[in-house]
Design a protein around this motif. Structure first.
Motif, PDB file in Angstrom:
ATOM      1  N   LEU A  65       0.766  -1.073   0.332  1.00 63.72           N
ATOM      2  CA  LEU A  65      -0.765   0.404  -0.549  1.00 63.72           C
ATOM      3  C   LEU A  65       0.411   1.202  -0.206  1.00 63.72           C
ATOM      4  CD1 LEU A  65      -2.939   0.105   0.043  1.00 63.72           C
ATOM      5  CD2 LEU A  65      -2.748   1.186   2.590  1.00 63.72           C
ATOM      6  N   HIS A  66       1.807   1.523   0.765  1.00 59.06           N
ATOM      7  CA  HIS A  66       2.914   2.760   0.874  1.00 59.06           C
ATOM      8  C   HIS A  66       3.662   2.523  -0.363  1.00 59.06           C
ATOM      9  CE1 HIS A  66       5.475   5.709   2.375  1.00 59.06           C
ATOM     10  NE2 HIS A  66       6.827   5.307   2.008  1.00 59.06           N
ATOM     11  N   ASP A  67       4.014   1.694  -1.203  1.00 58.28           N
ATOM     12  CA  ASP A  67       4.902   1.643  -2.652  1.00 58.28           C
ATOM     13  C   ASP A  67       4.049   2.056  -3.595  1.00 58.28           C
ATOM     14  OD1 ASP A  67       7.136   0.267  -4.421  1.00 58.28           O
ATOM     15  OD2 ASP A  67       5.700  -0.364  -5.034  1.00 58.28           O
ATOM     16  N   THR A  68       2.584   1.381  -3.010  1.00 59.41           N
ATOM     17  CA  THR A  68       1.233   1.878  -4.446  1.00 59.41           C
ATOM     18  C   THR A  68       0.688   2.892  -4.158  1.00 59.41           C
ATOM     19  OG1 THR A  68       0.595  -0.112  -4.762  1.00 59.41           O
ATOM     20  CG2 THR A  68      -0.840   1.475  -5.378  1.00 59.41           C
ATOM     21  N   ASP A  69       1.206   3.935  -2.895  1.00 60.69           N
ATOM     22  CA  ASP A  69       0.151   4.991  -2.691  1.00 60.69           C
ATOM     23  C   ASP A  69       0.735   5.641  -1.372  1.00 60.69           C
ATOM     24  OD1 ASP A  69      -0.771   7.681  -2.426  1.00 60.69           O
ATOM     25  OD2 ASP A  69      -3.003   7.117  -2.774  1.00 60.69           O
ATOM     26  N   PRO A  70       2.449   6.568  -1.451  1.00 60.65           N
ATOM     27  CA  PRO A  70       2.735   6.848   0.090  1.00 60.65           C
ATOM     28  C   PRO A  70       1.823   7.801   0.205  1.00 60.65           C
ATOM     29  CG  PRO A  70       4.029   6.780  -1.667  1.00 60.65           C
ATOM     30  CD  PRO A  70       3.215   6.761  -2.225  1.00 60.65           C
ATOM     31  N   ALA A  71       0.765   8.660   0.499  1.00 62.32           N
ATOM     32  CA  ALA A  71       0.224   9.692   1.185  1.00 62.32           C
ATOM     33  C   ALA A  71      -0.728   8.884   1.767  1.00 62.32           C
ATOM     34  CB  ALA A  71       0.137  10.348  -0.195  1.00 62.32           C
ATOM     35  N   LEU A  72      -0.910   7.540   1.810  1.00 62.16           N
ATOM     36  CA  LEU A  72      -2.971   7.116   2.000  1.00 62.16           C
ATOM     37  C   LEU A  72      -2.513   7.022   3.620  1.00 62.16           C
ATOM     38  CD1 LEU A  72      -5.903   6.667   1.203  1.00 62.16           C
ATOM     39  CD2 LEU A  72      -4.621   3.786   0.474  1.00 62.16           C
ATOM     40  N   ALA A  77      -7.748   2.950   3.140  1.00 66.31           N
ATOM     41  CA  ALA A  77      -7.928   1.868   2.474  1.00 66.31           C
ATOM     42  C   ALA A  77      -9.688   1.592   1.947  1.00 66.31           C
ATOM     43  CB  ALA A  77      -6.973   1.716   1.951  1.00 66.31           C
ATOM     44  N   HIS A  81      -8.689  -0.880  -2.822  1.00 68.89           N
ATOM     45  CA  HIS A  81      -7.043  -1.247  -2.980  1.00 68.89           C
ATOM     46  C   HIS A  81      -7.179  -2.481  -2.357  1.00 68.89           C
ATOM     47  CE1 HIS A  81      -7.217   2.746  -2.464  1.00 68.89           C
ATOM     48  NE2 HIS A  81      -6.069   3.317  -2.539  1.00 68.89           N
ATOM     49  N   SER A 134     -14.646   5.845   4.137  1.00 72.45           N
ATOM     50  CA  SER A 134     -13.824   4.935   3.947  1.00 72.45           C
ATOM     51  C   SER A 134     -14.698   3.163   3.553  1.00 72.45           C
ATOM     52  CB  SER A 134     -12.230   4.789   4.125  1.00 72.45           C
ATOM     53  OG  SER A 134     -12.305   4.257   5.927  1.00 72.45           O
TER      54      SER A 134
END
Length: 287
Positions: A65-72, A77, A81, A134
């Motif tokens: 998740l961090h690699d895909t969207d670091p700001a999320l 999620a 996702h 969410s």
């Protein structure tokens, strides 16, 4: 977090560690609200093996998740996702979040990961930690639209999907319980269509629920081609249903009933479950 029984970090060979130190450090580095939610979920079960499995699966997903969207923020999620992560795991396209990047995982392994991650987000939602919107809760209006969609799936010749979603809506049973329903779990108050189904609750006790009228002819149709002990609800190819199959059926029923696609795709079978059998009985639908 490393002081939790069963989660002592392993920093070098032979130091008595029980889990990867990197996984412990990842959780310890989360923002306080998220970290508290993760720790509460991990300690919800007394089994060290369960805690270890939960930590490993969640830590892998959080890395992806961090690699895909670091700001999320992890608690923001969505089901989309989770779908992307599981699809990548099945196809072998993940570079992060799996033990061997580029190697496809088996459907059974991915199904277990999905179920565990869905359980975490359901726990976070129930505990009030998930950000509003969410994980959208089903409103009474959503339920009515969902039941319209169930009828449309049935009319389209999809009795297994329609019956699964109807029973999910009526009982809040976990996917494993739905997948295990057999002829022996159905009871007819009078001759004809089945009127009662028994499913195990979270403690393994059997609980009886009225079968919604919409699902009765569907179960009768499915019963006609099943032998005693054989699951009533299964995939078209004969394989057992799993969390992904039930989620897809839920999404399709929701869209067929008029729920917008974006909202429908966020629905998850775990969201249909109530915390206790008492809640299930109090909130079961009237068809």
């Amino acid at each position: 977090m490393g002081r939790i029984p069963g989660l002592r970090p392993r920093r070098k060979p032979g130091d008595g560690g029980e889990v990867a130190a990197a996984d412990v450090d990842l959780v310890d580095g989360l923002a306080a609200p998220t970290r508290r939610t993760v720790v509460a979920w991990l300690t919800e079960r007394p089994s060290a093996a369960t805690r270890q499995a939960r930590l490993q699966v969640l830590a892998a997903f959080l890395r992806w998740l961090h690699d895909t969207d670091p700001a999320l923020e992890p608690l923001a999620a969505t089901g989309a996702h989770l779908d992307a992560y599981c699809d990548g795991a099945l196809s072998g396209t993940l570079a992060v979040g799996v033990r061997t990047p580029g190697k496809p995982l088996s459907p059974a392994t991915v199904s277990r990961k999905r179920a565990m991650l869905s359980a975490f987000y359901t726990f976070a939602w129930r505990s009030g930690a998930v950000r509003p919107g969410s994980v959208p809760a089903l409103t009474p209006g959503d339920r009515r639209l969902l039941r319209k969609g169930i009828a449309r799936l049935a009319a389209d010749g999809r009795p297994a999907e329609a019956a699964a979603v109807a029973l999910l809506d009526a009982t809040g049973a976990p996917v494993a319980a739905l997948a295990g329903i057999t002829l022996q779990d159905l009871r007819a108050v009078t001759a004809g269509e089945p009127a009662i189904v028994t499913v195990p609750d979270g403690r393994g006790d059997l609980v009886a629920f009225p079968i919604p009228a919409l699902a009765r002819p569907l179960l009768r149709t499915l019963s006609s081609s099943r032998t005693p002990g054989e699951p009533l609800i299964r995939q078209d190819d004969g394989h057992p249903v799993d969390a992904r199959w039930v989620k897809d059926a839920l999404t399709e029923a929701a869209m067929a009933g008029g729920i917008p696609r974006r909202r429908a795709e966020l629905l998850d079978p775990h969201m249909m479950r109530a915390p206790t059998v008492t809640d299930l009985l109090r909130t079961r639908p009237t068809y």
